[in-house]
Structure formats: structure tokens, C-alpha cells
Design a protein around this motif. Structure first.
Motif, PDB file in Angstrom:
ATOM      1  N   UNK A  21     -59.108 -24.746   3.726  1.00 20.56           N
ATOM      2  CA  UNK A  21     -58.637 -23.386   3.460  1.00 20.56           C
ATOM      3  C   UNK A  21     -59.724 -22.480   2.888  1.00 20.56           C
ATOM      4  N   UNK A  22     -60.721 -23.052   2.202  1.00 18.57           N
ATOM      5  CA  UNK A  22     -61.774 -22.222   1.619  1.00 18.57           C
ATOM      6  C   UNK A  22     -63.028 -22.129   2.492  1.00 18.57           C
ATOM      7  N   UNK A  23     -63.141 -22.962   3.508  1.00 19.95           N
ATOM      8  CA  UNK A  23     -64.326 -22.974   4.376  1.00 19.95           C
ATOM      9  C   UNK A  23     -64.645 -21.607   4.994  1.00 19.95           C
ATOM     10  N   UNK A  24     -63.655 -20.810   5.406  1.00 20.04           N
ATOM     11  CA  UNK A  24     -63.982 -19.514   6.019  1.00 20.04           C
ATOM     12  C   UNK A  24     -64.519 -18.465   5.044  1.00 20.04           C
ATOM     13  N   UNK A  25     -64.447 -18.712   3.758  1.00 23.44           N
ATOM     14  CA  UNK A  25     -64.890 -17.737   2.759  1.00 23.44           C
ATOM     15  C   UNK A  25     -66.330 -17.304   3.040  1.00 23.44           C
ATOM     16  N   UNK A  26     -66.538 -15.982   3.137  1.00 22.86           N
ATOM     17  CA  UNK A  26     -67.870 -15.442   3.370  1.00 22.86           C
ATOM     18  C   UNK A  26     -68.233 -15.281   4.834  1.00 22.86           C
ATOM     19  N   UNK A  27     -67.450 -15.849   5.742  1.00 27.35           N
ATOM     20  CA  UNK A  27     -67.725 -15.732   7.172  1.00 27.35           C
ATOM     21  C   UNK A  27     -67.308 -14.341   7.658  1.00 27.35           C
ATOM     22  N   UNK A  28     -68.141 -13.701   8.450  1.00 29.59           N
ATOM     23  CA  UNK A  28     -67.815 -12.380   8.961  1.00 29.59           C
ATOM     24  C   UNK A  28     -66.978 -12.505  10.226  1.00 29.59           C
ATOM     25  N   UNK A  29     -65.813 -11.863  10.183  1.00 29.00           N
ATOM     26  CA  UNK A  29     -64.921 -11.860  11.341  1.00 29.00           C
ATOM     27  C   UNK A  29     -64.394 -10.449  11.566  1.00 29.00           C
ATOM     28  N   UNK A  30     -63.941 -10.208  12.780  1.00 34.18           N
ATOM     29  CA  UNK A  30     -63.275  -8.958  13.122  1.00 34.18           C
ATOM     30  C   UNK A  30     -61.811  -9.298  13.296  1.00 34.18           C
ATOM     31  N   UNK A  31     -60.933  -8.501  12.671  1.00 33.91           N
ATOM     32  CA  UNK A  31     -59.510  -8.798  12.727  1.00 33.91           C
ATOM     33  C   UNK A  31     -58.733  -7.615  13.289  1.00 33.91           C
ATOM     34  N   UNK A  32     -57.605  -7.928  13.892  1.00 29.80           N
ATOM     35  CA  UNK A  32     -56.638  -6.921  14.318  1.00 29.80           C
ATOM     36  C   UNK A  32     -55.571  -6.874  13.237  1.00 29.80           C
ATOM     37  N   UNK A  33     -55.395  -5.702  12.638  1.00 27.47           N
ATOM     38  CA  UNK A  33     -54.463  -5.562  11.519  1.00 27.47           C
ATOM     39  C   UNK A  33     -53.293  -4.677  11.937  1.00 27.47           C
ATOM     40  N   UNK A  34     -52.095  -5.114  11.561  1.00 27.73           N
ATOM     41  CA  UNK A  34     -50.875  -4.360  11.815  1.00 27.73           C
ATOM     42  C   UNK A  34     -50.214  -4.055  10.487  1.00 27.73           C
ATOM     43  N   UNK A  35     -49.717  -2.835  10.335  1.00 30.58           N
ATOM     44  CA  UNK A  35     -48.897  -2.524   9.170  1.00 30.58           C
ATOM     45  C   UNK A  35     -47.450  -2.449   9.636  1.00 30.58           C
ATOM     46  N   UNK A  36     -46.546  -2.920   8.806  1.00 29.67           N
ATOM     47  CA  UNK A  36     -45.128  -2.951   9.162  1.00 29.67           C
ATOM     48  C   UNK A  36     -44.303  -2.967   7.899  1.00 29.67           C
ATOM     49  N   UNK A  37     -43.001  -2.788   8.062  1.00 25.23           N
ATOM     50  CA  UNK A  37     -42.086  -2.933   6.930  1.00 25.23           C
ATOM     51  C   UNK A  37     -40.914  -3.790   7.381  1.00 25.23           C
ATOM     52  N   UNK A  38     -40.426  -4.596   6.460  1.00 23.26           N
ATOM     53  CA  UNK A  38     -39.264  -5.442   6.740  1.00 23.26           C
ATOM     54  C   UNK A  38     -38.039  -4.536   6.872  1.00 23.26           C
ATOM     55  N   UNK A  39     -37.023  -4.985   7.617  1.00 24.20           N
ATOM     56  CA  UNK A  39     -35.803  -4.176   7.713  1.00 24.20           C
ATOM     57  C   UNK A  39     -35.236  -3.871   6.321  1.00 24.20           C
ATOM     58  N   UNK A  40     -34.789  -2.663   6.147  1.00 22.08           N
ATOM     59  CA  UNK A  40     -34.183  -2.181   4.903  1.00 22.08           C
ATOM     60  C   UNK A  40     -35.162  -2.151   3.729  1.00 22.08           C
ATOM     61  N   UNK A  41     -36.442  -2.111   4.012  1.00 23.39           N
ATOM     62  CA  UNK A  41     -37.444  -2.063   2.951  1.00 23.39           C
ATOM     63  C   UNK A  41     -38.312  -0.821   3.131  1.00 23.39           C
ATOM     64  N   UNK A  42     -38.715  -0.218   2.026  1.00 23.37           N
ATOM     65  CA  UNK A  42     -39.608   0.938   2.111  1.00 23.37           C
ATOM     66  C   UNK A  42     -41.062   0.530   1.898  1.00 23.37           C
ATOM     67  N   UNK A  43     -41.299  -0.718   1.483  1.00 20.12           N
ATOM     68  CA  UNK A  43     -42.661  -1.195   1.254  1.00 20.12           C
ATOM     69  C   UNK A  43     -43.332  -1.550   2.576  1.00 20.12           C
ATOM     70  N   UNK A  44     -44.592  -1.193   2.694  1.00 21.80           N
ATOM     71  CA  UNK A  44     -45.376  -1.515   3.879  1.00 21.80           C
ATOM     72  C   UNK A  44     -46.110  -2.830   3.648  1.00 21.80           C
ATOM     73  N   UNK A  45     -46.129  -3.675   4.665  1.00 22.43           N
ATOM     74  CA  UNK A  45     -46.867  -4.942   4.618  1.00 22.43           C
ATOM     75  C   UNK A  45     -48.037  -4.829   5.598  1.00 22.43           C
ATOM     76  N   UNK A  46     -49.039  -5.656   5.395  1.00 22.16           N
ATOM     77  CA  UNK A  46     -50.192  -5.692   6.279  1.00 22.16           C
ATOM     78  C   UNK A  46     -50.340  -7.117   6.788  1.00 22.16           C
ATOM     79  N   UNK A  47     -50.619  -7.243   8.089  1.00 23.98           N
ATOM     80  CA  UNK A  47     -50.690  -8.574   8.703  1.00 23.98           C
ATOM     81  C   UNK A  47     -51.905  -8.641   9.626  1.00 23.98           C
TER      82      UNK A  47
END
Length: 156
Positions: free
Chosen positions: A113-139
Motif C-alpha cells: 500500500x505504501x510502495x506507490x508513494x512518491x511515484x508520479x502518475x496522471x489520474x482521471x478525477x470525478x467529483x460527485x455527491x451521494x444521493x440526498x447529500x450536499x457534500x461533494x466527493x472526489x474519486x
């Protein structure tokens, strides 16, 4: 881990969840719902159900582990804790959930779980909210090595 889920006893770090192979949604223990969480042994001998598919008795071969982790993204100016989809987690960690569960002790699992620490990667990020929630999550939905970005594909 995100949400309530069942994990295999071999998962010493709560990095995986057991899901129904058909819908990839969390399964429940039908035999003892009050003990949803960690199993006392491997999946054999447990009675699972899939609320998403409305299946009351799910065969053990239709239950599989997936990663259920969060990661901290740090670009040097700020950091953010995000959910990571199971497929992206496997790409980041470079192991399958089953391979992680086969490691004999907590220290070896922690190393994965710690091996990737410091490795440079490009990620696809999505923001969303759970049903009936006003808080935004990031995935994080997808990931690739930063050196692979813009590289032409090659046929072998």
C-alpha cells in the motif's frame, strides 16, 4: 474504506471489500447481518446476499474481493483525500486484491500500500455527491504512469 462492507479475514489493513461479481456492489452476510464487517475465515461457508440484485442466497463463487481504499493526492501545493475505484487502485498498487490477501502478514500488506508513494502518475478525477447529500466527493477513476502520457501506442 468507503461505506460499510465485508472484508476477508486475511485483509489486515481494511483495504478490500467483498462484492458480487455481476454488479460489483457490496454483499451482505445473510446468516448474521449484525456481523457485517470482517469475516472470521475465508469466504467458504458464509451465506451472502446482494441487495443491489435482490439475490437472497449468493453462491460463494459469485463473491470476490476488490480494493476499497482512499488515497492522498499531493501536487506539492496542497493535498486532497479521495476515493479510489477498485480498478484504479489495482493499477496504482500493481497487484490484484487476491494477491494482496495472499501476503502472509500486515507488514507485507502495508508495504504494497505504501510502495506507490512518491511515484508520479496522471489520474482521471470525478467529483460527485451521494444521493440526498450536499457534500461533494472526489474519486480517482483511472490512472496511468506520467511517462506514458502522450506516448504513441505500439502493436506487438
Amino acid at each position: 474504506p468507503v461505506g460499510e462492507h465485508i472484508r476477508d479475514v486475511r485483509d489486515r489493513l481494511a483495504a478490500t471489500a467483498l462484492v458480487h461479481t455481476a454488479c460489483r456492489r457490496n454483499v451482505l452476510r445473510r446468516d448474521r447481518p449484525q456481523f457485517n464487517g470482517i469475516l472470521e475465515g475465508p469466504t467458504d461457508g458464509f451465506d451472502f446476499s446482494c441487495p443491489s440484485c435482490s439475490i437472497d442466497s449468493l453462491p460463494n463463487e459469485d463473491v470476490t474481493p476488490v480494493f476499497a481504499i482512499r488515497a492522498r493526492i499531493d501536487d506539492g501545493t496542497a493535498s486532497l483525500v479521495v476515493q479510489v475505484t477498485p480498478a484504479a487502485a489495482a493499477d496504482i498498487l500493481r497487484v490484484s486484491p487476491s494477491q494482496l490477501l495472499e501476503l502472509p502478514d500486515r507488514r507485507e500488506q502495508q508495504g504494497v500500500l505504501t510502495r506507490p508513494r512518491g511515484r508520479e502518475v496522471v489520474v482521471s478525477i470525478t467529483t460527485f455527491s451521494e444521493p440526498l447529500s450536499i457534500e461533494r466527493e472526489v474519486r480517482i477513476d483511472a490512472v496511468c504512469e506520467s511517462g506514458d502520457v502522450g506516448m504513441p501506442s505500439a502493436s506487438i
